[in-house]
Write an enzyme that holds these catalytic residues in place. Sequence first.
Site, mmCIF file in Angstrom:
data_model
loop_
_atom_site.group_PDB
_atom_site.id
_atom_site.type_symbol
_atom_site.label_atom_id
_atom_site.label_comp_id
_atom_site.label_asym_id
_atom_site.label_seq_id
_atom_site.Cartn_x
_atom_site.Cartn_y
_atom_site.Cartn_z
ATOM 1 N NE ARG A 122 -3.699 -0.040 1.626
ATOM 2 C CZ ARG A 122 -4.469 -0.884 2.309
ATOM 3 N NH1 ARG A 122 -4.540 -0.806 3.608
ATOM 4 N NH2 ARG A 122 -5.161 -1.803 1.681
ATOM 5 C CE1 TYR A 123 0.284 4.286 4.168
ATOM 6 C CE2 TYR A 123 0.426 2.022 4.918
ATOM 7 C CZ TYR A 123 -0.183 3.257 4.962
ATOM 8 O OH TYR A 123 -1.254 3.459 5.776
ATOM 9 N NE ARG A 126 4.978 2.461 6.178
ATOM 10 C CZ ARG A 126 4.681 3.603 5.553
ATOM 11 N NH1 ARG A 126 5.334 3.944 4.473
ATOM 12 N NH2 ARG A 126 3.698 4.362 5.997
ATOM 13 C CB CYS A 135 -4.831 -15.969 15.981
ATOM 14 S SG CYS A 135 -4.412 -14.733 14.750
ATOM 15 C CB CYS A 139 -9.202 -10.692 18.703
ATOM 16 S SG CYS A 139 -7.521 -11.031 19.240
ATOM 17 C CB CYS A 142 -9.991 -10.354 14.425
ATOM 18 S SG CYS A 142 -8.699 -10.495 13.178
ATOM 19 N NE ARG A 144 -4.860 -8.224 8.054
ATOM 20 C CZ ARG A 144 -3.774 -7.961 8.791
ATOM 21 N NH1 ARG A 144 -3.321 -8.849 9.645
ATOM 22 N NH2 ARG A 144 -3.134 -6.831 8.632
ATOM 23 C CG ASP A 303 -10.347 -1.526 10.465
ATOM 24 O OD1 ASP A 303 -10.146 -0.313 10.327
ATOM 25 O OD2 ASP A 303 -9.445 -2.382 10.528
ATOM 26 C CG ASP A 340 -6.135 1.075 8.163
ATOM 27 O OD1 ASP A 340 -5.804 1.658 7.113
ATOM 28 O OD2 ASP A 340 -5.513 0.114 8.633
ATOM 29 C CE LYS A 347 -1.566 1.146 10.149
ATOM 30 N NZ LYS A 347 -1.023 0.606 8.873
HETATM 31 C C1 LIG Z 1 -0.297 -0.398 8.759
HETATM 32 C C2 LIG Z 1 0.222 -0.859 7.495
HETATM 33 C C3 LIG Z 1 1.560 -0.667 7.143
HETATM 34 C C4 LIG Z 1 2.543 0.015 8.070
HETATM 35 O O1 LIG Z 1 2.210 1.325 8.317
HETATM 36 P P1 LIG Z 1 3.065 2.173 9.352
HETATM 37 O O2 LIG Z 1 2.315 3.443 9.462
HETATM 38 O O3 LIG Z 1 4.428 2.314 8.750
HETATM 39 O O4 LIG Z 1 3.113 1.398 10.623
HETATM 40 C C5 LIG Z 1 1.979 -1.123 5.918
HETATM 41 N N1 LIG Z 1 1.141 -1.722 5.050
HETATM 42 C C6 LIG Z 1 -0.172 -1.894 5.355
HETATM 43 C C7 LIG Z 1 -1.058 -2.543 4.355
HETATM 44 C C8 LIG Z 1 -0.665 -1.480 6.579
HETATM 45 O O5 LIG Z 1 -1.957 -1.676 6.883
HETATM 46 S S1 SF4 Z 2 -6.670 -9.318 16.133
HETATM 47 FE FE1 SF4 Z 2 -7.023 -10.976 14.637
HETATM 48 S S2 SF4 Z 2 -5.046 -11.357 13.703
HETATM 49 FE FE2 SF4 Z 2 -4.680 -10.206 15.611
HETATM 50 S S3 SF4 Z 2 -4.302 -11.783 17.171
HETATM 51 FE FE3 SF4 Z 2 -6.456 -11.270 17.236
HETATM 52 S S4 SF4 Z 2 -7.450 -12.786 15.898
HETATM 53 FE FE4 SF4 Z 2 -5.263 -12.789 15.418
#
Ligand SMILES: *Cc1c(COP(=O)(O)O)cnc(C)c1O
Ligand code: SF4
Length: 445
Positions: A122-123, A126, A135, A139, A142, A144, A303, A340, A347
């Site tokens: 995305r960025y 990174r 996991c 959670c 979560c 995801r 989210d 996000d 973010k």
């Molecule tokens: C959060 C995130 C990052 C890292 O973002 P930082 O602001 O550098 O911590 C990188 N890729 C994705 C897809 C993310 O959701």
């Molecule tokens: S938030 Fe989701 S991905 Fe993170 S530890 Fe909990 S269940 Fe696992």
Amino acid sequence: MILQPTQKETMSQKIKLHANNTRPFADASWKEQLKHLITTVDQLREYVNITEQEKTEIEEAMVKFPMAITPYYASLMDPEDPRCPVRKQAIPTSKELIIANADIEDPLAEDHDSPVPGITHRYPDRVLLLVSNQCAMFCRHCTRKRMVGDDNQHVNKNQLNDAINYIRNTPGVRDVLISGGDPFLLSTKRLDWILTELNAIEHVEIVRIGTRTPVVLPQRIDDELIAMLKKHQPVWVNTHFNHPREVTEQSKTALRKLADAGIPLGNQSVLLRDVNDCPMIIQNLVHRMVENRVRPYYLYQCDLSRGIEHFRTSISKGIEIMEMLIGHTSGFAVPTYVVDAPGGGGKIPVMPNYLISMGSRKMVLRNYEGVICLYSEPPIKETTCPPDCDYCDRNMPAGQKWAPDVGVGKLFDQTNDVISIVPENLERVQRRTYDASEGTGEPQS
Ligand SMILES: *Cc1c(COP(=O)(O)O)cnc(C)c1O
Ligand code: SF4
């Protein structure tokens, strides 16, 4: 806002009260705990009191989103109080079955921004690398949820190889964020292999690992894991504490081992309704974090994932919390509050306004106490910098330019003459191509 010592004691007494290690497997090794995960209501009943009505609700919700709780985390639950923040994060409720209007299957478009399976890019510099969909605990909040614990989404070695190859072939990537699922649920050996592969890539400067094990399975942070991580510095570890009640003797030991190994630690909390949506709880949490050498990194607005609307607070609640942190406590105890962006915008930091007005060379600011002050800007027109500066984009070969060619940064960049940023397909711009001789009034493309 600062908690009085007596309140502090009550908090730590509470923690002791609930960290009841006499419960089955609560202090067993991480592998034993994973063998004895709590996945049924009857197992859960060894830890907390559950009414027949609650049992029915939990079982209904479990059909859609399975339950898994480590014996250790269950031992932190208040057996009598259904509002216990540990219970809320771990035990399913029928509210998860409500699909709210605003819910989105993949709200952060992580699947969409994925050049190869397992990578979200995305960025510019990174990437997010998903290495596991397992996991220790599922959670309830979560983001995801759609894939955690799903056997059909298992990450195999071929997929990992392809994902690592993508990083190898993308020189712009200097930071790799290993996430999942929980990367620490992989065997130490498998994680060692991943870190070795990433370390061998010259342009990868740092690796960070996101894990909730210090919170839900602190026994995972064992000497073997520490020895392995130490070989691969610099590795940063981000964990996920949401409530001071999660800070126990066991989790402190896990954090101490990581910090003693020279691993910089960060914490990413999620703002959760009726769990931690209170300035005093968050203040207590961030103090417990810095006390244990963990830097609060992000506080996430919840989210729009399916089945978690009951956990969402308003954004104004988050801003209120930030108002009561900034200035009131150590700067390094204050996380960045982020939303996000739905749709994959990444973010977006949000906070109270401190810049309240401005005039010619006069900036009017206010502080956390409400004091309003004037900052007079210097009487110079622009920065003068040496033309041969080593860091300047003007002197870099094309491939190594850094200056942002996206976003508002583009307007500041001296190497171009951009004066505005216009959204794609802006109707106003399309109108400029109106052709009077056609007389249709339709924009021409
Ligand atoms: C959060 C995130 C990052 C890292 O973002 P930082 O602001 O550098 O911590 C990188 N890729 C994705 C897809 C993310 O959701
Ligand atoms: S938030 Fe989701 S991905 Fe993170 S530890 Fe909990 S269940 Fe696992």
